[in-house]
Design a protein around this motif. Sequence first.
Motif, PDB file in Angstrom:
ATOM      1  N   ASP A 130       0.827  -1.221   0.000  1.00  0.00           N
ATOM      2  CA  ASP A 130       0.000   0.000   0.000  1.00  0.00           C
ATOM      3  C   ASP A 130       0.852   1.257   0.000  1.00  0.00           C
ATOM      4  OD1 ASP A 130      -2.158  -1.631   0.054  1.00  0.00           O
ATOM      5  OD2 ASP A 130      -2.892  -1.044   2.026  1.00  0.00           O
ATOM      6  N   ARG A 133       2.532   1.763  -3.403  1.00  0.00           N
ATOM      7  CA  ARG A 133       1.576   2.263  -4.408  1.00  0.00           C
ATOM      8  C   ARG A 133       1.252   3.728  -4.157  1.00  0.00           C
ATOM      9  NH1 ARG A 133      -0.937  -2.960  -3.704  1.00  0.00           N
ATOM     10  NH2 ARG A 133      -2.379  -2.036  -2.196  1.00  0.00           N
ATOM     11  N   ASP A 137       1.509   6.924  -6.648  1.00  0.00           N
ATOM     12  CA  ASP A 137       0.320   7.724  -6.957  1.00  0.00           C
ATOM     13  C   ASP A 137       0.546   9.207  -6.674  1.00  0.00           C
ATOM     14  OD1 ASP A 137      -0.977   5.428  -7.747  1.00  0.00           O
ATOM     15  OD2 ASP A 137      -2.074   5.165  -5.863  1.00  0.00           O
ATOM     16  N   ARG A 200       2.821   4.126 -14.274  1.00  0.00           N
ATOM     17  CA  ARG A 200       3.651   3.634 -13.168  1.00  0.00           C
ATOM     18  C   ARG A 200       4.954   3.034 -13.676  1.00  0.00           C
ATOM     19  NH1 ARG A 200      -0.641   0.540  -9.102  1.00  0.00           N
ATOM     20  NH2 ARG A 200      -1.549   2.424  -8.149  1.00  0.00           N
ATOM     21  N   TYR A 229       8.354  -3.088 -11.687  1.00  0.00           N
ATOM     22  CA  TYR A 229       6.908  -3.094 -11.441  1.00  0.00           C
ATOM     23  C   TYR A 229       6.398  -4.525 -11.365  1.00  0.00           C
ATOM     24  CZ  TYR A 229       2.069  -1.465 -11.730  1.00  0.00           C
ATOM     25  OH  TYR A 229       0.743  -1.178 -11.466  1.00  0.00           O
ATOM     26  N   ILE A 272      -4.679  -2.838 -10.623  1.00  0.00           N
ATOM     27  CA  ILE A 272      -3.550  -2.016 -10.176  1.00  0.00           C
ATOM     28  C   ILE A 272      -3.612  -1.706  -8.678  1.00  0.00           C
ATOM     29  CG2 ILE A 272      -3.107  -1.027 -12.435  1.00  0.00           C
ATOM     30  CD1 ILE A 272      -4.767   1.145  -9.828  1.00  0.00           C
ATOM     31  N   HIS A 273      -4.774  -1.911  -8.043  1.00  0.00           N
ATOM     32  CA  HIS A 273      -4.891  -1.694  -6.600  1.00  0.00           C
ATOM     33  C   HIS A 273      -4.189  -2.793  -5.804  1.00  0.00           C
ATOM     34  CE1 HIS A 273      -8.101  -4.444  -7.668  1.00  0.00           C
ATOM     35  NE2 HIS A 273      -8.194  -4.814  -6.408  1.00  0.00           N
ATOM     36  N   ASP A 275      -1.115  -4.124  -7.211  1.00  0.00           N
ATOM     37  CA  ASP A 275       0.225  -4.195  -7.787  1.00  0.00           C
ATOM     38  C   ASP A 275       1.268  -3.664  -6.806  1.00  0.00           C
ATOM     39  OD1 ASP A 275      -1.056  -5.199  -9.971  1.00  0.00           O
ATOM     40  OD2 ASP A 275      -0.792  -3.436 -11.243  1.00  0.00           O
ATOM     41  N   ASP A 276       2.548  -3.840  -7.136  1.00  0.00           N
ATOM     42  CA  ASP A 276       3.618  -3.539  -6.179  1.00  0.00           C
ATOM     43  C   ASP A 276       4.880  -3.144  -6.935  1.00  0.00           C
ATOM     44  OD1 ASP A 276       4.979  -3.279  -3.789  1.00  0.00           O
ATOM     45  OD2 ASP A 276       4.850  -5.385  -3.215  1.00  0.00           O
TER      46      ASP A 276
END
Length: 375
Positions: A130, A133, A137, A200, A229, A272-273, A275-276
């Motif tokens: 989190d 990300r 963002d 990203r 990514y 994508i919520h 992803d890391d």
Amino acid sequence: MQCKTIQVENFRNIESAKVEFCPQVNLLLGDNAQGKTNLLEAIAMMALGKSFRGARDADLIRFGQDHATVTLDYCDHIRDMRLSATLMAGRRRKMEQNGLPIAKMSDLIGGLRVVLFCPEHLSIIKSGPDLRRNFLDVAISQLKPVYMGALQRYQKILKERNRLIKEASESESARRIMEDTVDVWSEQLAHEGAIIARYRVEYIQKMRKAARDVFEDMTKGQETPDFHYLGTAHLSCEEEYLDTKKTKEAYLKLLTTSHAREIGAGYTLWGIHRDDIDITLNGVCARLFASQGQQRSLALAMKLAEGEICRETCAEHPVYLFDDVLSELDARRRDYLTSRIRDKQVILTTCETNEMARLCEANVIQVKKGTFTAV
């Protein structure tokens, strides 16, 4: 880019204050719980549109008051700007730029560009995805308004899709409704997700070089970090995420062929919520094998790289906001950081009076019980 003056009324513990900043290092000095971070929070709010501490607007208003105001004067290489915000308990915030209303968050983000570095960011390597990300963002949104728009649409679509999935897990009739309608939301989610993933990856590719340069300089070339990514679309390599058509197709296939798994989980499993960023040091996973000192050096390198990417993209340095991070770093990393910020505008908070000697040319502002006094 430079913050010039901020005026605050009824914000957190600050009843009324006007603070002027110099173009170089500004040191907010005082004991804990005096208002240093509160002022930094007010500045960051004017740049990022929200509290970096996760507070609601009602929590930002001084106890016993019904509203708070913040007015920030800043300039870029073209012109002077004024941002103002009025926070009201139980009502929507009002924001203006040069006297004109700001209707959308995307109209605010990217005006005043900042790099925020607080103790939480020192855990960016070892924490869950989190925080990583969120790092992407915040950094990308300040540079690419289209990214902010795609992210806002994605979050709204995801919320609706998750609602359908949750209801489907609770009744058979809701499950039939979900199976009839969810693929409309899946298509939209995959579309916005593919755009976000591309931005990203492009950012990480820039960060790979910038952060590596900083880290190798910090360690005299003894250690080399890398960043990649990690997308849940299961594409074969990072570069494939640059192809939005291919990425959308990959996400859409997962989202439309695994309804039973998602109903069992109760939420959307791909996108994508989830992803890391894969961060390695000398080829091994930094989260698992790097020491605490190495992890903190990596976090510092990422934040300095964020500023460098901003400078390269926008042709000027952002404003650096450092909240009590010097006390969290050892002497070597502290010296390195202070050596890197002397030609930039920095507003930092600290409890340690010895930082005045380290930053001998700083504009020192004493903070006590919500009052700010130039020293």
